[in-house]
Design a protein around this motif. Structure first.
Motif, short mmCIF file in Angstrom:
data_model
loop_
_atom_site.label_atom_id
_atom_site.label_comp_id
_atom_site.label_asym_id
_atom_site.label_seq_id
_atom_site.Cartn_x
_atom_site.Cartn_y
_atom_site.Cartn_z
N GLY A 110 0.86 -1.18 0.00
CA GLY A 110 0.00 0.00 0.00
C GLY A 110 0.89 1.22 0.00
N THR A 111 0.60 2.18 0.86
CA THR A 111 1.48 3.33 1.00
C THR A 111 2.88 2.84 1.35
OG1 THR A 111 -0.34 4.70 1.74
CG2 THR A 111 1.87 5.48 2.24
N GLY A 112 2.93 1.82 2.20
CA GLY A 112 4.19 1.17 2.58
C GLY A 112 4.10 -0.31 2.24
N VAL A 113 5.03 -1.07 2.81
CA VAL A 113 5.05 -2.52 2.66
C VAL A 113 5.05 -3.10 4.06
CG1 VAL A 113 6.36 -4.51 1.84
CG2 VAL A 113 6.35 -2.41 0.50
N GLY A 114 4.14 -4.01 4.32
CA GLY A 114 4.10 -4.65 5.63
C GLY A 114 3.94 -6.14 5.46
N GLY A 115 4.27 -6.86 6.51
CA GLY A 115 4.13 -8.30 6.42
C GLY A 115 4.16 -8.95 7.78
N ALA A 116 3.67 -10.17 7.83
CA ALA A 116 3.69 -10.95 9.06
C ALA A 116 3.60 -12.42 8.71
CB ALA A 116 2.53 -10.55 9.96
N VAL A 117 4.07 -13.24 9.63
CA VAL A 117 3.99 -14.69 9.50
C VAL A 117 3.09 -15.16 10.63
CG1 VAL A 117 5.29 -16.85 9.58
CG2 VAL A 117 6.31 -14.80 8.53
N VAL A 118 2.09 -15.99 10.31
CA VAL A 118 1.21 -16.58 11.32
C VAL A 118 1.52 -18.07 11.42
CG1 VAL A 118 -1.17 -17.05 12.03
CG2 VAL A 118 -0.61 -14.89 10.90
N VAL A 119 1.86 -18.52 12.64
CA VAL A 119 2.12 -19.92 12.90
C VAL A 119 1.38 -20.29 14.19
CG1 VAL A 119 3.87 -21.68 13.42
CG2 VAL A 119 4.39 -19.83 11.82
N ASP A 120 0.56 -21.33 14.10
CA ASP A 120 -0.21 -21.80 15.26
C ASP A 120 -1.02 -20.69 15.90
OD1 ASP A 120 0.77 -24.41 14.92
OD2 ASP A 120 2.50 -24.02 16.21
N GLY A 121 -1.59 -19.81 15.08
CA GLY A 121 -2.47 -18.76 15.57
C GLY A 121 -1.78 -17.54 16.15
N LEU A 147 13.07 -2.60 0.79
CA LEU A 147 12.05 -3.10 -0.13
C LEU A 147 11.03 -2.02 -0.44
CD1 LEU A 147 10.64 -5.33 -1.74
CD2 LEU A 147 9.60 -6.11 0.41
N GLU A 148 10.70 -1.19 0.54
CA GLU A 148 9.73 -0.11 0.30
C GLU A 148 10.16 0.82 -0.83
OE1 GLU A 148 7.92 2.43 3.17
OE2 GLU A 148 7.10 0.73 4.25
N THR A 149 11.45 0.97 -1.07
CA THR A 149 11.91 1.90 -2.10
C THR A 149 11.58 1.43 -3.51
OG1 THR A 149 14.15 0.95 -2.24
CG2 THR A 149 13.80 2.74 -0.64
N VAL A 150 11.16 0.17 -3.65
CA VAL A 150 10.78 -0.32 -4.98
C VAL A 150 9.35 -0.87 -5.04
CG1 VAL A 150 13.14 -0.84 -5.70
CG2 VAL A 150 11.78 -2.62 -4.57
N ALA A 151 8.70 -1.12 -3.88
CA ALA A 151 7.38 -1.76 -3.90
C ALA A 151 6.28 -1.00 -3.18
CB ALA A 151 7.49 -3.17 -3.31
N ALA A 152 6.61 0.03 -2.41
CA ALA A 152 5.59 0.80 -1.71
C ALA A 152 4.91 1.78 -2.67
CB ALA A 152 6.21 1.57 -0.55
N GLY A 153 3.70 2.15 -2.32
CA GLY A 153 2.95 3.08 -3.16
C GLY A 153 3.68 4.36 -3.45
N TRP A 154 4.37 4.90 -2.44
CA TRP A 154 5.07 6.17 -2.63
C TRP A 154 6.25 6.03 -3.58
CZ3 TRP A 154 10.20 6.20 -1.44
CH2 TRP A 154 10.67 5.28 -0.51
N ALA A 155 6.77 4.81 -3.75
CA ALA A 155 7.96 4.60 -4.59
C ALA A 155 7.64 4.22 -6.02
CB ALA A 155 8.83 3.51 -3.96
N LEU A 156 6.40 3.85 -6.29
CA LEU A 156 6.03 3.37 -7.61
C LEU A 156 5.67 4.52 -8.55
CD1 LEU A 156 3.82 0.34 -6.59
CD2 LEU A 156 6.19 0.30 -7.42
#
Length: 172
Positions: A110-121, A147-156
């Motif tokens: 989106g505006t930025g790049v975020g992520g998370a890993v879910v394991v066992d809830g 990574l945000e410098t190439v994939a975030a909304g502000w960088a595209l």
């Protein structure tokens, strides 16, 4: 005389780089979208924010320009939040719940790049956005090559052309 308890509602506020969304969530899972920022008095407030969260405070949300703030106070809300979480982490938990509790890796662009890993809830927030080596551009966090410098909304490029898609795909 009725013995049924009143319906419990939660106020869920998601803060993004482009705006604020609010949803009232009933205990039966019914969600009602409210316009913009709204926090009806007397209901528990849950806030999802892009950035690093510690002890209910936003340590840093570089795309919002927030550094060591109480998000409820920053938004002008009268009461503190009952729970503050990273937006990608909360989205990952929601996606996992909708998929029957499955383990997953979530990446949000989106505006930025975020992520998370879910394991066992349980969600583990990962700084996908701010790992270097993707470019020579300076990021909003002040590091170079995130990574945000190439994939975030502000960088595209705006608008994003078909010719730009391979470079974004390679980065991800």
């Amino acid at each position: 005389m009725s013995t049924a308890s009143p319906t419990t509602q939660l106020v869920c506020v998601e803060i993004g780089g482009g705006g604020v969304e609010t949803v009232l969530l009933d205990e039966d899972g019914t969600a009602t979208r409210l316009d913009g920022l709204a926090a009806p008095a007397g209901l528990p407030l849950l806030i999802a924010v892009p950035g690093i969260i510690e002890d209910g405070r936003v340590v840093i949300a570089s795309n919002l320009g927030w550094y060591d703030v109480d998000p409820a106070a920053q938004l002008g809300l009268p009461a503190p939040a009952a729970l503050v979480g990273n937006d990608a982490e909360t989205a990952a938990l929601g996606e996992s719940a909708l998929r029957g509790g499955t383990d997953l890796v979530f990446l949000g662009l989106g505006t930025g790049v975020g992520g998370a890993v879910v394991v066992d809830g349980a969600a583990t927030w990962n700084l996908f956005a701010h790992h270097p080596g993707f470019s020579d551009r300076t990021c909003t966090c002040t590091r170079t090559g995130c990574l945000e410098t190439v994939a975030a909304g502000w960088a595209l490029p705006d608008p994003l052309a078909d010719a730009d898609l391979p470079a974004v795909a390679r980065a991800l």
